[in-house]
Design an enzyme around this catalytic site. Structure first.
Site: not given
Ligand code: F6P
Length: 549
Positions: A204, A210, A265-266, A351, A382, A510
């Site tokens: 987003k 990452e 995002g979520r 979150e 189990h 972060k």
């Molecule tokens: O680090 C948390 C977060 O901001 C989440 O809320 C989000 O879903 C995820 O990182 C990924 O963010 P993006 O879609 O902006 O890469």
């Protein structure tokens, strides 16, 4: 310091506390013995889901008080505000319009029209790839689609893609890369052919470390394996609300699918972020997933409070968290394909509602979001079910089961379902020492053995659970289930007077992550850092001193 208490919000806190006290000595088994209709009375059906909450410590008086709290929190008005696009995400000054992503019927609002247009573009891309019209750099058909994203740009699509395995069309294999750990992309690319691989870069913000690092690694892998710079467009698609950033990164503008600020995002799996799902199950199944969620939205918006699945889910968790003293909740889908649901719900619930200040920034003195955990049944039986049955902390559980399987190994599905039901029954009824002693006696144990072992066999029982039933795990029922959890989160956020749509708590880590990475790269470790952090950084620097970056 000013603190916000539950008493500031509700005039019936003491009444609820006295009901909680009553339930200390009143058991669920008693409640069932006294009311043969309990299961039917404490059950709600909607959008292909049945929610049986009768194995929770509630009665009509408790429910009346919980519903009173919902009214005091102005929940119906809060729902209206959410759905019509008010800026419910007050700290980021924007709406949370994820429901616009699964509108039913023709698009009406501008947001819905934008969504419809993006879905059309997505459909065209998927048709082109699936039909073989979209070619890789050697002129081959795409066989593997790799989603690069993390958090909301990974967990939802990954969970749904797995959950709907029986609906996979087989046109493309869908994979997911999330972690900054290079092991993940390295393992996967070793198995893929660059000429037949398409990457979806889902972010987003288009600024997530990452995702950007993995995308760069993927691009390098393509270039190292024969793809020319001007052929990269055939292998990279992006989904982002920052279209310009995606283009700047090097993704062809035609291959960028928009997302909007008004989707968290979520909460975004219903948008183009759900592209991996659509690649796996086809656009028509993806639309059924959206429709299932839309049907749940309609139920959430219109059903009376006491007959409203998400509202009841939220009220029960409010009851457990704030009056019965539980701080975790387990989600146990008795469906192998739903194995990623707990991980998805961890982000959705934790979150969203892991907050310590009210919407106005005042510290709360009551519990908010609880820890979500779980795994697929029967595997957990189990493992951690020991603690569920005999541990000292009662954990409210969501069991999720399907009446019918997609496979035809009928007897295994029977066992699966039977185990699910038996677990909720055993957790509730428990087993006392006298029963265990009698059983041991009938098996010929001595009185000495009985005295030594019977106490270990006691199952205290009275452990709460809710069972969600669906006929079959279909795109529509899964969509409804996910939307129910989304709205449960909103219900709880409203009851706790917190903002469920921001996530400031992930920012500090972060930021410090970049500082530590910088200290490693420059070997300049600030001397005012604590000595533990300094030592850890120095150890890493020392161990990697001969490696070129
Ligand atoms: O680090 C948390 C977060 O901001 C989440 O809320 C989000 O879903 C995820 O990182 C990924 O963010 P993006 O879609 O902006 O890469």
């Amino acid at each position: 310091m000013q603190k916000h208490t539950l008493n500031t919000l509700y005039d019936n806190v003491e009444t609820l506390k006295s009901h909680a006290q009553k339930w200390q000595s009143h058991t669920l088994s008693d409640a069932f013995a006294q009311d043969r209709n309990r299961a039917a009375r404490y059950c709600i059906s909607a959008a292909g889901l049945e929610m049986d909450y009768s194995k929770n410590p509630v009665d009509d008086d408790v429910l009346e008080q919980l519903l009173h709290a919902a009214k005091q929190a102005d929940l119906p008005k809060a729902i209206t505000r959410l759905l019509r696009g008010d800026h419910v995400n007050n700290t980021e000054d924007r709406p949370a319009l994820h429901c616009a992503l699964r509108f039913l019927g023709e698009p009406k609002t501008q947001e819905q029209k934008d969504v419809a247009q993006t879905l059309e573009k997505m459909s065209a891309l998927i048709t082109k790839v699936h039909s073989g019209d979209w070619k890789g750099f050697k002129g081959d058909t795409i066989k593997d689609v790799v989603n690069i994203g993390i958090g909301g740009s990974d967990l939802g699509p990954r969970m749904v893609t797995k959950a709907l395995t029986p609906y996979h069309t087989g046109h493309t294999n869908v994979h997911f890369i999330a972690n900054i750990d290079g092991a993940e992309i390295d393992d996967l690319t070793k198995k893929l052919n660059p000429a037949t691989t398409l990457f979806l870069v889902a972010s987003k913000s288009f600024s997530t470390l990452e995702t950007l690092e993995n995308a760069l690694t993927a691009r390098k892998w393509m270039l190292d394996n024969g793809c020319a710079q001007n052929q990269l467009a055939q292998h990279f698609v992006a989904i982002s609300s920052k279209v310009d950033k995606a283009v700047e990164f090097g993704i062809d503008a035609d291959n960028v699918f928009p997302l909007w600020d008004w989707v968290g995002g979520r909460y975004s799996l219903w948008s183009a972020i759900g592209m991996p799902i659509a690649f796996a199950i086809g656009m028509s199944n993806f639309n059924q997933l959206r429709e299932g969620a839309g049907t749940m939205d309609e139920h959430f918006a219109t059903a009376p409070l006491e007959k409203n699945i998400p509202i009841m889910m939220g009220l029960l968790m409010f009851w457990h968290s704030n009056f019965l003293g539980t701080d975790t909740q387990a989600v146990l889908p008795y469906a192998h394909h739903m194995q990623l649901l707990p991980a998805y719900l961890q982000q959705l619930e934790m979150e969203s509602n892991g907050k310590s200040v009210t919407r106005d920034g005042i510290k709360v003195d009551y519990q908010t979001g609880s820890i979500v955990w779980g795994t697929e049944g029967t595997n957990g039986q189990h493992s951690f079910h020991q603690l569920l049955h005999q541990g000292t902390t009662p954990v409210p559980i969501d069991f999720i089961a399907t009446l019918k399987a997609h496979h035809n190994i009928d007897h295994q599905h029977r066992y699966l379902f039977a185990n699910c039901v038996a677990q909720s029954q055993a957790l509730m009824t428990g087993r006392d020492e006298a029963t265990s002693a009698a059983e041991m006696r009938s098996e010929g144990a001595s009185e000495e053995q009985i005295a030594a072992i019977a106490p270990h066999k006691v199952h205290p029982g009275n452990r709460p659970s809710t069972t969600f039933l669906m006929e079959k795990l279909t795109p529509a029922t899964l969509g409804a289930l996910i939307a129910a959890y989304e709205h449960k989160v909103f219900t709880l956020g409203t009851l706790w007077n917190i903002n469920s749509f921001d996530q400031w708590g992930v920012e500090l880590g972060k930021l410090l992550g970049t500082h530590v990475a910088n200290a490693i790269e420059t070997t300049d470790v600030p001397s005012d850092w604590d000595c533990s952090t300094q030592n850890l950084v120095k150890k890493f620097t020392e161990a990697n001193k001969n490696i070129d970056s």
